[in-house]
Scaffold this motif. Structure first.
Motif, short mmCIF file in Angstrom:
data_model
loop_
_atom_site.label_atom_id
_atom_site.label_comp_id
_atom_site.label_asym_id
_atom_site.label_seq_id
_atom_site.Cartn_x
_atom_site.Cartn_y
_atom_site.Cartn_z
N VAL A 63 0.87 -1.19 0.00
CA VAL A 63 0.00 0.00 0.00
C VAL A 63 0.90 1.24 0.00
N PRO A 64 0.66 2.19 -0.90
CA PRO A 64 1.53 3.38 -0.95
C PRO A 64 1.36 4.26 0.28
N ASP A 65 2.41 5.00 0.63
CA ASP A 65 2.29 5.97 1.71
C ASP A 65 1.20 6.98 1.38
N ASN A 66 0.53 7.43 2.40
CA ASN A 66 -0.57 8.40 2.31
C ASN A 66 -1.79 7.87 1.57
N ALA A 67 -1.90 6.55 1.45
CA ALA A 67 -3.11 5.97 0.87
C ALA A 67 -4.28 6.28 1.81
N GLU A 68 -5.46 6.41 1.24
CA GLU A 68 -6.65 6.65 2.06
C GLU A 68 -7.31 5.32 2.35
N LEU A 69 -7.53 5.07 3.65
CA LEU A 69 -8.14 3.83 4.10
C LEU A 69 -9.45 4.11 4.82
N VAL A 70 -10.35 3.13 4.79
CA VAL A 70 -11.62 3.20 5.50
C VAL A 70 -11.60 2.13 6.58
#
Length: 103
Positions: A63-70
């Motif tokens: 997962v890339p840095d600063n990815a948005e997760l829920v």
């Protein structure tokens, strides 16, 4: 486990607020997110905002840095940003008391 913490943007399903969270593992990010949003850790899981892919420990390093997760709790579902669009559009289809009263 990662050597360097990964930074992500995290939000709960029904929360408009996002927080930056860093962790060396999926479980660490989940634990910190549950504390931040005051949600139960048991039964909770993390998904990518964009497409709803559920994160696992094996997938977390990619997962890339600063990815948005829920952050989802037991019984909640997320199909990606399409879910946000669906909720937005359904607001126009549901009758609202203020609209009926104004008419």
């Amino acid at each position: 486990m990662l050597q360097k913490p990964k930074s992500v943007k995290l939000r709960a399903l029904r929360s408009p607020r996002k927080f930056g969270v860093a962790g060396r593992s999926c479980q660490e990010v989940l634990r910190k997110g549950c504390l931040r949003f005051q949600l139960p850790e048991r039964g909770s899981r993390l998904c990518l905002y964009e497409d709803g892919t559920e994160l696992t420990e094996d997938y977390f390093p990619s997962v890339p840095d600063n990815a948005e997760l829920v952050l989802l709790t037991s019984g909640q579902a997320w199909q990606g940003y399409v879910s946000d669009i669906g909720r937005f559009l359904s607001a126009f289809l549901e009758p609202h008391a203020w609209l009926i009263q104004a008419a």
